[in-house]
Design a protein around this motif. Structure first.
Motif, PDB file in Angstrom:
ATOM      1  N   GLN A   1       0.817  -1.213   0.000  1.00 48.20           N
ATOM      2  CA  GLN A   1       0.000   0.000   0.000  1.00 48.20           C
ATOM      3  C   GLN A   1       0.854   1.267   0.000  1.00 48.20           C
ATOM      4  O   GLN A   1       0.610   2.177  -0.791  1.00 48.20           O
ATOM      5  CB  GLN A   1      -0.919   0.031   1.217  1.00 48.20           C
ATOM      6  CG  GLN A   1      -2.082  -0.904   1.163  1.00 48.20           C
ATOM      7  CD  GLN A   1      -2.930  -0.815   2.426  1.00 48.20           C
ATOM      8  OE1 GLN A   1      -2.431  -0.565   3.525  1.00 48.20           O
ATOM      9  NE2 GLN A   1      -4.232  -1.022   2.259  1.00 48.20           N
ATOM     10  N   VAL A   2       1.848   1.331   0.885  1.00 51.64           N
ATOM     11  CA  VAL A   2       2.639   2.563   0.980  1.00 51.64           C
ATOM     12  C   VAL A   2       3.537   2.733  -0.248  1.00 51.64           C
ATOM     13  O   VAL A   2       3.741   3.855  -0.719  1.00 51.64           O
ATOM     14  CB  VAL A   2       3.447   2.647   2.305  1.00 51.64           C
ATOM     15  CG1 VAL A   2       2.510   2.758   3.497  1.00 51.64           C
ATOM     16  CG2 VAL A   2       4.406   1.499   2.475  1.00 51.64           C
ATOM     17  N   GLN A   3       4.043   1.628  -0.788  1.00 52.22           N
ATOM     18  CA  GLN A   3       4.862   1.726  -1.995  1.00 52.22           C
ATOM     19  C   GLN A   3       4.002   2.203  -3.166  1.00 52.22           C
ATOM     20  O   GLN A   3       4.426   3.047  -3.952  1.00 52.22           O
ATOM     21  CB  GLN A   3       5.535   0.394  -2.309  1.00 52.22           C
ATOM     22  CG  GLN A   3       6.513   0.500  -3.461  1.00 52.22           C
ATOM     23  CD  GLN A   3       7.436  -0.706  -3.568  1.00 52.22           C
ATOM     24  OE1 GLN A   3       7.465  -1.575  -2.697  1.00 52.22           O
ATOM     25  NE2 GLN A   3       8.201  -0.749  -4.628  1.00 52.22           N
ATOM     26  N   ASP A   4       2.796   1.679  -3.253  1.00 51.90           N
ATOM     27  CA  ASP A   4       1.866   2.102  -4.303  1.00 51.90           C
ATOM     28  C   ASP A   4       1.510   3.580  -4.165  1.00 51.90           C
ATOM     29  O   ASP A   4       1.439   4.310  -5.154  1.00 51.90           O
ATOM     30  CB  ASP A   4       0.594   1.264  -4.209  1.00 51.90           C
ATOM     31  CG  ASP A   4       0.324   0.476  -5.456  1.00 51.90           C
ATOM     32  OD1 ASP A   4       1.241   0.338  -6.287  1.00 51.90           O
ATOM     33  OD2 ASP A   4      -0.820  -0.004  -5.603  1.00 51.90           O
ATOM     34  N   GLU A   5       1.260   4.008  -2.940  1.00 56.03           N
ATOM     35  CA  GLU A   5       0.924   5.413  -2.708  1.00 56.03           C
ATOM     36  C   GLU A   5       2.073   6.313  -3.139  1.00 56.03           C
ATOM     37  O   GLU A   5       1.863   7.334  -3.816  1.00 56.03           O
ATOM     38  CB  GLU A   5       0.585   5.664  -1.235  1.00 56.03           C
ATOM     39  CG  GLU A   5       0.237   7.114  -0.960  1.00 56.03           C
ATOM     40  CD  GLU A   5      -0.020   7.433   0.496  1.00 56.03           C
ATOM     41  OE1 GLU A   5       0.000   8.638   0.837  1.00 56.03           O
ATOM     42  OE2 GLU A   5      -0.237   6.501   1.307  1.00 56.03           O
ATOM     43  N   ALA A   6       3.298   5.962  -2.758  1.00 49.27           N
ATOM     44  CA  ALA A   6       4.467   6.769  -3.145  1.00 49.27           C
ATOM     45  C   ALA A   6       4.571   6.848  -4.666  1.00 49.27           C
ATOM     46  O   ALA A   6       4.804   7.920  -5.242  1.00 49.27           O
ATOM     47  CB  ALA A   6       5.740   6.178  -2.548  1.00 49.27           C
ATOM     48  N   ARG A   7       4.375   5.725  -5.320  1.00 47.26           N
ATOM     49  CA  ARG A   7       4.433   5.670  -6.786  1.00 47.26           C
ATOM     50  C   ARG A   7       3.378   6.576  -7.410  1.00 47.26           C
ATOM     51  O   ARG A   7       3.670   7.344  -8.327  1.00 47.26           O
ATOM     52  CB  ARG A   7       4.234   4.221  -7.235  1.00 47.26           C
ATOM     53  CG  ARG A   7       4.236   4.023  -8.716  1.00 47.26           C
ATOM     54  CD  ARG A   7       4.031   2.527  -9.047  1.00 47.26           C
ATOM     55  NE  ARG A   7       3.881   2.353 -10.464  1.00 47.26           N
ATOM     56  CZ  ARG A   7       2.733   2.428 -11.122  1.00 47.26           C
ATOM     57  NH1 ARG A   7       1.618   2.663 -10.456  1.00 47.26           N
ATOM     58  NH2 ARG A   7       2.683   2.267 -12.420  1.00 47.26           N
ATOM     59  N   HIS A   8       2.139   6.502  -6.911  1.00 51.40           N
ATOM     60  CA  HIS A   8       1.054   7.301  -7.480  1.00 51.40           C
ATOM     61  C   HIS A   8       1.271   8.797  -7.271  1.00 51.40           C
ATOM     62  O   HIS A   8       0.942   9.595  -8.162  1.00 51.40           O
ATOM     63  CB  HIS A   8      -0.296   6.869  -6.909  1.00 51.40           C
ATOM     64  CG  HIS A   8      -0.755   5.557  -7.444  1.00 51.40           C
ATOM     65  ND1 HIS A   8      -1.078   5.339  -8.764  1.00 51.40           N
ATOM     66  CD2 HIS A   8      -0.932   4.355  -6.831  1.00 51.40           C
ATOM     67  CE1 HIS A   8      -1.426   4.081  -8.953  1.00 51.40           C
ATOM     68  NE2 HIS A   8      -1.343   3.452  -7.787  1.00 51.40           N
ATOM     69  N   ILE A   9       1.794   9.188  -6.139  1.00 52.48           N
ATOM     70  CA  ILE A   9       2.075  10.609  -5.893  1.00 52.48           C
ATOM     71  C   ILE A   9       3.083  11.116  -6.912  1.00 52.48           C
ATOM     72  O   ILE A   9       2.918  12.182  -7.494  1.00 52.48           O
ATOM     73  CB  ILE A   9       2.571  10.835  -4.446  1.00 52.48           C
ATOM     74  CG1 ILE A   9       1.437  10.595  -3.450  1.00 52.48           C
ATOM     75  CG2 ILE A   9       3.140  12.246  -4.284  1.00 52.48           C
ATOM     76  CD1 ILE A   9       1.869  10.559  -1.995  1.00 52.48           C
ATOM     77  N   VAL A  10       4.143  10.355  -7.138  1.00 51.78           N
ATOM     78  CA  VAL A  10       5.185  10.775  -8.082  1.00 51.78           C
ATOM     79  C   VAL A  10       4.647  10.766  -9.511  1.00 51.78           C
ATOM     80  O   VAL A  10       4.898  11.696 -10.287  1.00 51.78           O
ATOM     81  CB  VAL A  10       6.451   9.902  -7.928  1.00 51.78           C
ATOM     82  CG1 VAL A  10       7.464  10.197  -9.018  1.00 51.78           C
ATOM     83  CG2 VAL A  10       7.078  10.129  -6.553  1.00 51.78           C
ATOM     84  N   LEU A  11       3.888   9.735  -9.871  1.00 56.29           N
ATOM     85  CA  LEU A  11       3.325   9.660 -11.228  1.00 56.29           C
ATOM     86  C   LEU A  11       2.349  10.801 -11.524  1.00 56.29           C
ATOM     87  O   LEU A  11       2.151  11.165 -12.688  1.00 56.29           O
ATOM     88  CB  LEU A  11       2.603   8.325 -11.436  1.00 56.29           C
ATOM     89  CG  LEU A  11       3.476   7.128 -11.774  1.00 56.29           C
ATOM     90  CD1 LEU A  11       2.619   5.863 -11.831  1.00 56.29           C
ATOM     91  CD2 LEU A  11       4.210   7.337 -13.085  1.00 56.29           C
TER      92      LEU A  11
END
Length: 144
Positions: free
Chosen positions: A107-117
């Motif tokens: 979840q947290v890795q996905d969130e970090a990815r989505h913020i950057v994307l």
């Protein structure tokens, strides 16, 4: 006025300070990476902000943000989760506590990815294994 001579040990200290400064300049993220990391910190949920591993943008290559991660196929999640959560049996894939922390990691890795994307000019995220973090936590990292 008399000039003092610099002693050899003082030269050693000066050279060491210059080497540390040079290393810092070489390793520091570029302006775009620093900007993305600031946005990541600002927009992160409390769950991501408080997570024991801090995902970060290491560099930007064209439209790709290269981000740090403590896991990949060479270093399975259970190893790094064992370092973060030493009281959980991470060797038992059916352990509910292990399943929960593994899910949280995703979840947290996905969130970090989505913020950057979501940032202008970024079309892709590529993950790079954070070997330094892993080694600091006693996890062997295969050399490739």
């Amino acid at each position: 006025m008399k000039l003092r001579r610099i002693k050899s040990w003082q030269w050693v200290l000066i050279v060491l300070a210059l080497l540390v400064a040079l290393d810092w300049v070489i390793r520091r993220p570029d302006a775009r990476s620093r900007e993305l990391n600031a946005i990541l910190a600002k927009e992160a949920s409390p769950k991501l902000r408080d997570y024991p591993y801090q995902f970060e943008v290491l560099r930007v290559e064209g439209k790709t943000a290269v981000m740090s991660t403590p896991r990949n196929f060479d270093v399975p999640a259970f190893r790094m989760l064992g370092a973060l959560y030493p009281n959980i049996n991470v060797k038992d894939a059916n352990n509910p506590e292990f399943v929960a922390v593994e899910h949280l990691l995703g979840q947290v890795q996905d969130e970090a990815r989505h913020i950057v994307l979501a940032q202008p000019g970024i079309a892709e995220v590529r993950w790079e294994l954070d070997k330094t973090w892993l080694r600091r936590h006693g996890i062997e990292v295969p050399d490739r």
